[in-house]
Design an enzyme around this catalytic site. Structure first.
Site, PDB file in Angstrom:
ATOM      1  N   ALA A 179      34.205 -11.385   3.171  1.00  0.00           N
ATOM      2  CA  ALA A 179      35.435 -11.717   2.765  1.00  0.00           C
ATOM      3  C   ALA A 179      36.398 -11.690   3.780  1.00  0.00           C
ATOM      4  O   ALA A 179      36.484 -10.738   4.645  1.00  0.00           O
ATOM      5  CB  ALA A 179      36.007 -11.208   1.515  1.00  0.00           C
ATOM      6  N   TYR A 180      37.762 -12.408   3.760  1.00  0.00           N
ATOM      7  CA  TYR A 180      38.890 -11.986   4.590  1.00  0.00           C
ATOM      8  C   TYR A 180      39.629 -11.219   3.734  1.00  0.00           C
ATOM      9  O   TYR A 180      40.293 -11.698   2.565  1.00  0.00           O
ATOM     10  CB  TYR A 180      39.617 -13.485   4.907  1.00  0.00           C
ATOM     11  CG  TYR A 180      40.799 -13.118   5.548  1.00  0.00           C
ATOM     12  CD1 TYR A 180      41.086 -12.162   6.506  1.00  0.00           C
ATOM     13  CD2 TYR A 180      41.956 -14.119   5.411  1.00  0.00           C
ATOM     14  CE1 TYR A 180      42.388 -11.964   7.290  1.00  0.00           C
ATOM     15  CE2 TYR A 180      43.130 -13.852   6.459  1.00  0.00           C
ATOM     16  CZ  TYR A 180      43.051 -13.003   7.051  1.00  0.00           C
ATOM     17  OH  TYR A 180      44.423 -12.688   7.864  1.00  0.00           O
ATOM     18  N   LYS A 203      40.261 -15.411  -3.944  1.00  0.00           N
ATOM     19  CA  LYS A 203      38.999 -14.759  -4.532  1.00  0.00           C
ATOM     20  C   LYS A 203      38.484 -15.369  -5.880  1.00  0.00           C
ATOM     21  O   LYS A 203      37.596 -15.399  -6.380  1.00  0.00           O
ATOM     22  CB  LYS A 203      39.218 -13.220  -4.704  1.00  0.00           C
ATOM     23  CG  LYS A 203      39.219 -12.391  -3.388  1.00  0.00           C
ATOM     24  CD  LYS A 203      38.073 -12.458  -2.635  1.00  0.00           C
ATOM     25  CE  LYS A 203      36.777 -11.752  -3.158  1.00  0.00           C
ATOM     26  NZ  LYS A 203      35.735 -11.496  -2.342  1.00  0.00           N
ATOM     27  N   TRP A 256      40.906  -0.904  -4.817  1.00  0.00           N
ATOM     28  CA  TRP A 256      41.098   0.252  -4.451  1.00  0.00           C
ATOM     29  C   TRP A 256      40.035   0.898  -3.743  1.00  0.00           C
ATOM     30  O   TRP A 256      40.033   2.331  -3.974  1.00  0.00           O
ATOM     31  CB  TRP A 256      42.010   1.044  -5.517  1.00  0.00           C
ATOM     32  CG  TRP A 256      43.511   0.852  -5.904  1.00  0.00           C
ATOM     33  CD1 TRP A 256      43.673  -0.629  -6.082  1.00  0.00           C
ATOM     34  CD2 TRP A 256      44.493   1.448  -6.507  1.00  0.00           C
ATOM     35  NE1 TRP A 256      44.897  -0.584  -6.393  1.00  0.00           N
ATOM     36  CE2 TRP A 256      45.389   0.627  -6.929  1.00  0.00           C
ATOM     37  CE3 TRP A 256      44.681   2.689  -6.561  1.00  0.00           C
ATOM     38  CZ2 TRP A 256      46.805   1.116  -7.394  1.00  0.00           C
ATOM     39  CZ3 TRP A 256      45.874   3.491  -7.161  1.00  0.00           C
ATOM     40  CH2 TRP A 256      46.912   2.633  -7.607  1.00  0.00           C
ATOM     41  N   ASP A 315      28.387 -17.135   9.884  1.00  0.00           N
ATOM     42  CA  ASP A 315      30.041 -17.561   9.613  1.00  0.00           C
ATOM     43  C   ASP A 315      29.879 -18.125   8.453  1.00  0.00           C
ATOM     44  O   ASP A 315      29.754 -19.566   8.322  1.00  0.00           O
ATOM     45  CB  ASP A 315      30.574 -17.944  10.708  1.00  0.00           C
ATOM     46  CG  ASP A 315      31.905 -18.147  10.615  1.00  0.00           C
ATOM     47  OD1 ASP A 315      32.402 -18.163   9.288  1.00  0.00           O
ATOM     48  OD2 ASP A 315      32.615 -18.622  11.472  1.00  0.00           O
ATOM     49  N   TYR A 334      45.630 -13.903  -1.609  1.00  0.00           N
ATOM     50  CA  TYR A 334      44.245 -13.355  -1.624  1.00  0.00           C
ATOM     51  C   TYR A 334      43.502 -13.318  -3.092  1.00  0.00           C
ATOM     52  O   TYR A 334      42.607 -13.806  -3.107  1.00  0.00           O
ATOM     53  CB  TYR A 334      44.207 -11.686  -1.241  1.00  0.00           C
ATOM     54  CG  TYR A 334      43.073 -10.887  -1.366  1.00  0.00           C
ATOM     55  CD1 TYR A 334      42.082 -11.220  -0.511  1.00  0.00           C
ATOM     56  CD2 TYR A 334      43.102  -9.822  -2.345  1.00  0.00           C
ATOM     57  CE1 TYR A 334      40.935 -10.391  -0.623  1.00  0.00           C
ATOM     58  CE2 TYR A 334      41.853  -9.243  -2.703  1.00  0.00           C
ATOM     59  CZ  TYR A 334      40.825  -9.400  -1.662  1.00  0.00           C
ATOM     60  OH  TYR A 334      39.669  -8.520  -1.881  1.00  0.00           O
ATOM     61  N   LEU A 394      32.091  -1.488   2.007  1.00  0.00           N
ATOM     62  CA  LEU A 394      31.183  -1.431   0.745  1.00  0.00           C
ATOM     63  C   LEU A 394      29.768  -1.985   1.341  1.00  0.00           C
ATOM     64  O   LEU A 394      28.798  -1.248   1.011  1.00  0.00           O
ATOM     65  CB  LEU A 394      31.641  -2.609  -0.200  1.00  0.00           C
ATOM     66  CG  LEU A 394      30.735  -2.416  -1.341  1.00  0.00           C
ATOM     67  CD1 LEU A 394      30.591  -1.224  -2.088  1.00  0.00           C
ATOM     68  CD2 LEU A 394      31.302  -3.675  -2.386  1.00  0.00           C
ATOM     69  N   THR A 425      38.079  -9.157  -7.281  1.00  0.00           N
ATOM     70  CA  THR A 425      39.033  -8.148  -7.170  1.00  0.00           C
ATOM     71  C   THR A 425      39.936  -7.947  -8.672  1.00  0.00           C
ATOM     72  O   THR A 425      40.074  -9.111  -9.114  1.00  0.00           O
ATOM     73  CB  THR A 425      40.031  -8.526  -5.912  1.00  0.00           C
ATOM     74  OG1 THR A 425      41.229  -7.787  -6.048  1.00  0.00           O
ATOM     75  CG2 THR A 425      40.282 -10.096  -6.041  1.00  0.00           C
TER      76      THR A 425
END
Ligand SMILES: NC(=O)c1ccc[n+]([C@@H]2O[C@H](COP(=O)([O-])OP(=O)(O)OC[C@H]3O[C@@H](n4cnc5c(N)ncnc54)[C@H](OP(=O)(O)O)[C@@H]3O)[C@@H](O)[C@H]2O)c1
Length: 288
Positions: free
Chosen positions: A58-59, A127, A148, A34, A123, A8, A99
């Site tokens: 993000a991870y 978040k 998605w 970082d 996750y 993104l 998310t």
């Protein structure tokens, strides 16, 4: 912006450079900052004295988060706290990408921004903690929940289906998860519009209309002219991914419409655009 070299991030950098925003746009990724390092992150962001901090880093490996909970929380929750702390020190606006996985998918009608979150996986939990830090630390914040994602600058479902279609005659795709595939180029424009209208609070932002991964997979193949690959529906249980996913991940995006005056286009139109711009139609390998 953090996460500027992500899927993104690259699209959003492009849109910001070409849009309303007259100030300087600075995009950083892990090489420059970082976000796990509190003092370093805060000092670097503070030194820029930004007006707006857009936090995308993000991870994002959902199954990876399940097996490495520590890293998931260190990056997605504590990393976000560090960025939020820096934004608050500069009195900057903060935009945070979140998310659909903050919800459990048990609701059978589209999720509103005000619905209580209840994540099913690590996750989603990490978040959500990030959302809570943003709300706690930053006075002027914009939290955008999406889902998605696919686009030209990252690993995604569309490219994975096209790659598998070159290698196999039959593909099995899960048909018990419903959502709205979202094109990063469309999302990037919507983020800029929300910033432009000085939106605050939580917003649900996806392309409109819904499908399952199975239907999405079929559309990818049909629109690419790949008619020789058979697609079979399968259950999430049979796929056996590490992290549980919500079965119904549909957003009500009326708040976005109210704020910007428009709805995002249907996912199928966006997909057509992506495929025709970035991916060549395929030929049947048997006929080459
Ligand atoms: N992709 C989706 O479907 C989806 C759905 C809902 C929400 N979102 C959210 O949207 C945002 C953008 O997603 P995306 O798919 O564009 O993600 P992405 O492609 O994985 O990009 C994230 C970027 O953050 C970087 N990063 C990872 N750890 C970091 C750290 N400790 N410090 C600084 N940077 C770090 C990554 O670098 P490396 O690649 O080197 O790790 C990567 O460049 C994320 O916040 C994500 O949670 C995504």
């Amino acid at each position: 912006m953090t996460g500027a070299k992500g899927m993104l991030g690259k699209d959003l950098m492009d849109v910001l450079h070409s849009s309303f925003f007259r100030g300087e746009v600075i995009g950083w990724d892990i090489e420059e900052i970082d976000i796990q390092k509190e003092d370093d992150s805060v000092a670097k962001i503070e030194a820029l004295r930004p007006e707006i901090v857009i936090h995308l880093a993000a991870y994002t490996d959902v199954d990876g988060c399940e097996s490495d909970k520590e890293r998931a929380f260190a990056v997605n929750a504590e990393g976000t706290r560090h960025v939020a702390l820096a934004a608050s020190k500069c009195s900057a606006k903060m935009v945070y990408l979140s998310t659909d996985y903050v919800f459990d998918g048990e609701k059978r009608e589209p999720y509103l921004e005000s619905d209580p979150p209840h994540p099913l996986n690590v996750y989603g939990h990490s978040k959500l903690k990030g959302e809570q830090y943003v709300q706690e630390w930053v006075r002027d914040s914009l939290i955008i929940r999406t889902q998605w994602l696919y686009g030209p600058f990252g690993k995604n479902f569309v490219d994975s289906i096209l790659r598998q279609a070159r290698e196999k005659k039959t593909l099995s795709i899960v048909d018990d998860q419903t959502g709205s595939p979202t094109y990063t180029a469309d999302l990037a424009k919507a983020i800029c519009e929300l910033i432009q209208v000085e939106a605050r609070g939580i917003f649900h932002v996806t392309n409109s209309e819904i499908c399952t991964w199975y239907a999405f997979g079929q559309a990818i193949l049909n629109l690419s002219g790949i008619h020789w690959v058979k697609v079979l529906p399968m259950s999430s249980k049979d796929l056996g991914r590490l992290a549980a996913r919500p079965s119904y991940s549909v957003f009500n995006c009326q708040k976005l419409k109210k704020a910007t005056g428009r709805t995002m286009r249907p996912w199928s139109e966006a997909l057509k655009d992506y495929l025709s711009t970035y991916r060549q139609p395929s030929a049947d390998p048997m006929n080459r």
